[in-house]
Design a protein around this motif. Structure first.
Motif, mmCIF file in Angstrom:
data_model
loop_
_atom_site.group_PDB
_atom_site.id
_atom_site.type_symbol
_atom_site.label_atom_id
_atom_site.label_comp_id
_atom_site.label_asym_id
_atom_site.label_seq_id
_atom_site.Cartn_x
_atom_site.Cartn_y
_atom_site.Cartn_z
ATOM 1 N N GLY A 129 0.829 -1.204 0.000
ATOM 2 C CA GLY A 129 0.000 0.000 0.000
ATOM 3 C C GLY A 129 0.860 1.249 0.000
ATOM 4 N N ALA A 130 0.253 2.377 -0.346
ATOM 5 C CA ALA A 130 0.937 3.657 -0.248
ATOM 6 C C ALA A 130 0.942 4.093 1.212
ATOM 7 N N ASP A 131 2.026 4.730 1.649
ATOM 8 C CA ASP A 131 2.123 5.220 3.024
ATOM 9 C C ASP A 131 1.379 6.547 3.133
ATOM 10 N N HIS B 243 2.255 -5.621 7.803
ATOM 11 C CA HIS B 243 1.457 -4.432 7.478
ATOM 12 C C HIS B 243 1.868 -3.796 6.149
ATOM 13 N N PHE B 244 2.511 -4.579 5.305
ATOM 14 C CA PHE B 244 2.972 -4.131 3.996
ATOM 15 C C PHE B 244 1.808 -3.639 3.139
ATOM 16 N N ALA B 245 0.738 -4.417 3.100
ATOM 17 C CA ALA B 245 -0.429 -4.058 2.276
ATOM 18 C C ALA B 245 -1.090 -2.776 2.750
ATOM 19 N N LEU B 246 -0.898 -2.422 4.021
ATOM 20 C CA LEU B 246 -1.475 -1.192 4.570
ATOM 21 C C LEU B 246 -0.642 0.040 4.265
ATOM 22 N N GLY B 247 0.600 -0.162 3.811
ATOM 23 C CA GLY B 247 1.469 0.968 3.487
ATOM 24 C C GLY B 247 2.532 1.248 4.531
ATOM 25 N N MET B 248 2.811 0.292 5.410
ATOM 26 C CA MET B 248 3.857 0.503 6.413
ATOM 27 C C MET B 248 5.209 0.299 5.758
ATOM 28 N N LYS B 249 5.726 1.437 5.227
ATOM 29 C CA LYS B 249 6.967 1.446 4.464
ATOM 30 C C LYS B 249 7.841 2.612 4.938
#
Length: 171
Positions: free
Chosen positions: A55-57, A159-165
């Motif tokens: 996801g985008a952060d 939480h990659f798909a949520l944007g946790m980058k």
């Protein structure tokens, strides 16, 4: 692929030389105050806004936190964002070579981890590391010294798909 690290080093060196020749103190990509910005680190900007890879952060607003010249820098893990406590703070950071990054779990939104895996991150991260399996709790759970110029793109696996980058530019 074997030539990719050599190509990356060449491009990093060429960029540094071009910057030196142009006197890169003026417009750091953000309007003239010398602070680093998305124009200086387009891959970090792309990573944090990319929606086809995780996801985008939503916490990233194009601002880079400048911590050049500091020996140690703390990145909080599990700060508010991305639909809960699923963000790094700061998510976009610039440091000097030799800076130790300390990822500090806030105790919120657990479990978390920190992973820089180039093949999962646009294929462009100059760093590869992992804090291991996701874990809960609070406190500094992972440290890494940024020992070469380049970029580190990283994420939290659960939480990659949520944007946790996050992204770190190392100069």
């Amino acid at each position: 692929m074997a030539t990719h690290p050599t190509r990356r080093r060449y491009l990093t060196a060429a960029t540094a030389l071009a910057c030196l020749a142009a006197g890169c103190g003026g417009d750091g990509g953000d309007g003239g105050d010398g602070a680093p910005g998305p124009d200086d680190y387009p891959l970090i900007d792309q990573w944090l806004t990319e929606t086809e890879i995780g996801g985008a952060d939503e916490t990233y607003d194009g601002t880079f936190t400048d911590r050049r010249g500091q020996d140690t820098v703390t990145v909080d893990v599990g700060t508010e964002g991305n639909g809960g406590n699923f963000a790094y703070a700061p998510s976009a950071l610039v440091v000097s070579t030799g800076t130790e990054i300390r990822w500090n779990w806030t105790g919120e939104g657990n479990p978390h981890n920190v992973e820089a895996l180039p093949e999962e991150q646009l294929g462009e991260s100059d760093y590869e590391f992992s804090s291991g399996e996701a874990e809960g709790g609070s406190g500094v759970k992972y440290t890494r010294t940024m020992d070469q110029a380049g970029i580190a793109l990283y994420h939290c696996e659960p939480h990659f798909a949520l944007g946790m980058k996050g992204g770190i530019g190392v100069e």
